[in-house]
Design an enzyme around this catalytic site. Structure first.
Site, mmCIF file in Angstrom:
data_model
loop_
_atom_site.group_PDB
_atom_site.id
_atom_site.type_symbol
_atom_site.label_atom_id
_atom_site.label_comp_id
_atom_site.label_asym_id
_atom_site.label_seq_id
_atom_site.Cartn_x
_atom_site.Cartn_y
_atom_site.Cartn_z
ATOM 1 N N LYS A 13 48.663 95.830 55.982
ATOM 2 C CA LYS A 13 47.270 96.035 55.556
ATOM 3 C C LYS A 13 46.453 96.673 56.683
ATOM 4 O O LYS A 13 45.774 97.674 56.481
ATOM 5 C CB LYS A 13 46.627 94.692 55.142
ATOM 6 C CG LYS A 13 47.374 93.964 54.032
ATOM 7 C CD LYS A 13 46.692 92.645 53.656
ATOM 8 C CE LYS A 13 46.662 91.599 54.738
ATOM 9 N NZ LYS A 13 47.970 91.037 55.114
ATOM 10 N N ARG A 88 41.432 86.025 49.393
ATOM 11 C CA ARG A 88 42.788 85.455 49.419
ATOM 12 C C ARG A 88 42.882 84.142 48.680
ATOM 13 O O ARG A 88 43.912 83.473 48.791
ATOM 14 C CB ARG A 88 43.337 85.154 50.807
ATOM 15 C CG ARG A 88 42.927 85.949 51.930
ATOM 16 C CD ARG A 88 43.023 85.251 53.238
ATOM 17 N NE ARG A 88 44.250 85.234 53.930
ATOM 18 C CZ ARG A 88 44.581 86.074 54.901
ATOM 19 N NH1 ARG A 88 43.866 87.104 55.187
ATOM 20 N NH2 ARG A 88 45.663 85.897 55.573
ATOM 21 N N ARG A 127 54.970 92.136 66.489
ATOM 22 C CA ARG A 127 53.695 92.867 66.517
ATOM 23 C C ARG A 127 53.010 92.736 67.876
ATOM 24 O O ARG A 127 53.017 91.683 68.501
ATOM 25 C CB ARG A 127 52.753 92.331 65.440
ATOM 26 C CG ARG A 127 51.332 92.891 65.595
ATOM 27 C CD ARG A 127 50.455 92.653 64.419
ATOM 28 N NE ARG A 127 50.418 91.260 64.009
ATOM 29 C CZ ARG A 127 49.914 90.853 62.853
ATOM 30 N NH1 ARG A 127 49.411 91.732 62.007
ATOM 31 N NH2 ARG A 127 49.922 89.585 62.544
ATOM 32 N N ARG A 160 49.472 88.134 68.978
ATOM 33 C CA ARG A 160 48.545 87.204 68.342
ATOM 34 C C ARG A 160 49.072 85.773 68.414
ATOM 35 O O ARG A 160 50.259 85.536 68.291
ATOM 36 C CB ARG A 160 48.350 87.616 66.871
ATOM 37 C CG ARG A 160 47.048 88.380 66.653
ATOM 38 C CD ARG A 160 46.977 89.024 65.305
ATOM 39 N NE ARG A 160 47.097 88.099 64.180
ATOM 40 C CZ ARG A 160 46.933 88.448 62.905
ATOM 41 N NH1 ARG A 160 46.632 89.714 62.614
ATOM 42 N NH2 ARG A 160 47.072 87.576 61.936
ATOM 43 N N ARG A 171 52.092 80.610 57.282
ATOM 44 C CA ARG A 171 51.244 81.660 56.677
ATOM 45 C C ARG A 171 51.897 82.233 55.417
ATOM 46 O O ARG A 171 51.213 82.524 54.433
ATOM 47 C CB ARG A 171 50.984 82.777 57.690
ATOM 48 C CG ARG A 171 49.986 82.364 58.770
ATOM 49 C CD ARG A 171 50.058 83.245 60.001
ATOM 50 N NE ARG A 171 49.759 84.632 59.744
ATOM 51 C CZ ARG A 171 50.128 85.638 60.538
ATOM 52 N NH1 ARG A 171 50.854 85.401 61.612
ATOM 53 N NH2 ARG A 171 49.783 86.861 60.237
HETATM 54 P P1 AP5 Z 1 49.961 94.845 60.145
HETATM 55 O O1 AP5 Z 1 49.435 96.121 59.601
HETATM 56 O O2 AP5 Z 1 49.307 94.301 61.358
HETATM 57 O O3 AP5 Z 1 50.041 93.744 58.983
HETATM 58 P P2 AP5 Z 1 48.898 92.993 58.161
HETATM 59 O O4 AP5 Z 1 49.228 93.138 56.718
HETATM 60 O O5 AP5 Z 1 47.550 93.439 58.609
HETATM 61 O O6 AP5 Z 1 49.239 91.506 58.569
HETATM 62 P P3 AP5 Z 1 48.324 90.337 59.171
HETATM 63 O O7 AP5 Z 1 49.231 89.425 59.914
HETATM 64 O O8 AP5 Z 1 47.148 90.885 59.888
HETATM 65 O O9 AP5 Z 1 47.878 89.661 57.859
HETATM 66 P P4 AP5 Z 1 47.311 88.244 57.683
HETATM 67 O O10 AP5 Z 1 46.796 88.366 56.320
HETATM 68 O O11 AP5 Z 1 48.265 87.149 57.914
HETATM 69 O O12 AP5 Z 1 46.301 88.077 58.899
HETATM 70 P P5 AP5 Z 1 44.708 88.105 58.950
HETATM 71 O O13 AP5 Z 1 44.335 88.659 60.255
HETATM 72 O O14 AP5 Z 1 44.164 88.700 57.729
HETATM 73 O O15 AP5 Z 1 51.531 95.062 60.427
HETATM 74 C C1 AP5 Z 1 52.308 94.021 60.981
HETATM 75 C C2 AP5 Z 1 53.346 94.602 61.951
HETATM 76 O O16 AP5 Z 1 54.265 95.398 61.238
HETATM 77 C C3 AP5 Z 1 52.764 95.514 63.038
HETATM 78 O O17 AP5 Z 1 53.458 95.303 64.224
HETATM 79 C C4 AP5 Z 1 53.018 96.932 62.505
HETATM 80 O O18 AP5 Z 1 53.196 97.855 63.559
HETATM 81 C C5 AP5 Z 1 54.317 96.721 61.730
HETATM 82 N N1 AP5 Z 1 54.412 97.613 60.566
HETATM 83 C C6 AP5 Z 1 53.423 98.007 59.726
HETATM 84 N N2 AP5 Z 1 53.906 98.811 58.751
HETATM 85 C C7 AP5 Z 1 55.246 98.908 58.979
HETATM 86 C C8 AP5 Z 1 56.301 99.606 58.322
HETATM 87 N N3 AP5 Z 1 56.062 100.358 57.228
HETATM 88 N N4 AP5 Z 1 57.546 99.477 58.820
HETATM 89 C C9 AP5 Z 1 57.778 98.738 59.939
HETATM 90 N N5 AP5 Z 1 56.819 98.066 60.601
HETATM 91 C C10 AP5 Z 1 55.555 98.160 60.133
HETATM 92 O O19 AP5 Z 1 44.373 86.543 58.905
HETATM 93 C C11 AP5 Z 1 44.663 85.705 59.986
HETATM 94 C C12 AP5 Z 1 44.137 84.306 59.706
HETATM 95 O O20 AP5 Z 1 42.702 84.351 59.578
HETATM 96 C C13 AP5 Z 1 44.615 83.643 58.412
HETATM 97 O O21 AP5 Z 1 45.848 82.992 58.591
HETATM 98 C C14 AP5 Z 1 43.465 82.675 58.113
HETATM 99 O O22 AP5 Z 1 43.551 81.538 58.920
HETATM 100 C C15 AP5 Z 1 42.247 83.470 58.553
HETATM 101 N N6 AP5 Z 1 41.678 84.278 57.455
HETATM 102 C C16 AP5 Z 1 41.570 85.637 57.420
HETATM 103 N N7 AP5 Z 1 41.021 86.046 56.258
HETATM 104 C C17 AP5 Z 1 40.766 84.901 55.553
HETATM 105 C C18 AP5 Z 1 40.231 84.667 54.272
HETATM 106 N N8 AP5 Z 1 39.829 85.666 53.467
HETATM 107 N N9 AP5 Z 1 40.129 83.382 53.855
HETATM 108 C C19 AP5 Z 1 40.512 82.360 54.636
HETATM 109 N N10 AP5 Z 1 41.046 82.511 55.857
HETATM 110 C C20 AP5 Z 1 41.171 83.776 56.313
HETATM 111 MG MG MG Z 2 45.949 92.498 59.633
#
Ligand code: AP5
Ligand code: MG
Ligand code: ZN
Length: 213
Positions: A13, A88, A127, A160, A171
């Site tokens: 994402k 989410r 990552r 992270r 997660r």
């Molecule tokens: P990346 O693009 O970073 O993945 P992402 O989908 O953004 O994954 P996240 O871990 O950020 O998602 P998340 O939803 O768990 O975390 P968030 O920060 O939202 O890619 C990942 C890796 O893969 C990178 O190294 C990249 O280089 C590699 N990659 C990408 N594409 C690739 C490909 N095609 N092939 C190979 N490699 C590739 O949330 C974190 C925490 O915040 C949650 O756990 C929760 O506690 C809180 N939170 C956030 N939003 C909410 C909400 N709405 N409600 C409640 N709690 C929330």
């Molecule tokens: Mg992300």
């Protein structure tokens, strides 16, 4: 154009959002990034959020809904935005519908990025992120030119806190239990655009821009 980027942790994402900003000139609103910034600054919001994030659990709906409601009304969102990591839960999606209807706005597309768990675990544990500009890397799949240093700004790359195996597994469970139901929620509304999230990063970008145009 208002877009939701939906997908499990590690689906790409954030990676795709960074590229879509340039393509469509609309901002990325990542609730995860906003919460991590609050944790870093040690604000009351950050202190509350940290305990949930470290366990891989979701921060309470009321907290994130408030953040998004304010953010989407800022001036840079006038021509649209990408929601990354929000909604989410079903209550978050319902709250979003309610705030959009008050603003006479709507979601145009829900880009649902699909990747299997085994691949997600590899992506998350490898990552790296830039401390200065937030650019994302992967030690194997998308490495920086010099180890530990951002190609774009020279900043230091870090791992992270929630990208260890134990938190990643929680997660992924939380995603399945609480976020996966959103696919049906938006399917009924005709907004879901499924995207195969496996392949080269640029290839996936092409798949997304094709369905958005
Ligand atoms: P990346 O693009 O970073 O993945 P992402 O989908 O953004 O994954 P996240 O871990 O950020 O998602 P998340 O939803 O768990 O975390 P968030 O920060 O939202 O890619 C990942 C890796 O893969 C990178 O190294 C990249 O280089 C590699 N990659 C990408 N594409 C690739 C490909 N095609 N092939 C190979 N490699 C590739 O949330 C974190 C925490 O915040 C949650 O756990 C929760 O506690 C809180 N939170 C956030 N939003 C909410 C909400 N709405 N409600 C409640 N709690 C929330
Ligand atoms: Mg992300
Ligand atoms: Zn950087």
């Amino acid at each position: 154009m208002n877009i939701i980027l939906l997908g499990p942790p590690g689906a790409g994402k954030g990676t795709q959002a960074k590229m879509l900003i340039d393509e469509y000139q609309i901002p990325q609103i990542s609730t995860g990034d906003i919460l991590r910034a609050a944790v870093k600054e040690g604000t009351p919001l950050g202190k509350e959020a940290k305990s949930y994030m470290d366990k891989g659990e979701l921060v309470p709906d009321s907290v994130v809904i408030g953040i998004v409601e304010e953010r989407i009304q800022e001036s840079d969102c006038a021509k649209g935005y990408m929601l990354d990591g929000f909604p989410r839960t079903v209550p978050q999606a319902e709250a979003l519908d309610e705030m959009l209807s008050k603003l006479s706005a709507q979601i145009d597309h829900v880009v649902s990025i699909e990747v299997a768990n085994e691949e997600l675990i590899k992506r998350l544990t490898g990552r790296r992120t830039c401390r200065e500009c937030g650019a994302g890397y992967h030690v194997m799949f998308d490495p920086p030119k010099a180890e530990g240093v951002c190609d774009k700004c020279g900043g230091e790359l870090y791992q992270r806190d929630d990208d260890n195996e134990e938190t990643v597994s929680s997660r992924l469970n939380v995603y399945e239990a609480q976020t996966l139901p959103l696919i049906d929620y938006y399917k009924v509304k005709g907004k879901i655009r499924p995207i195969d999230g496996v392949g080269e990063i640029k290839e996936i970008f092409g798949r997304i821009t094709t369905v958005l145009s």
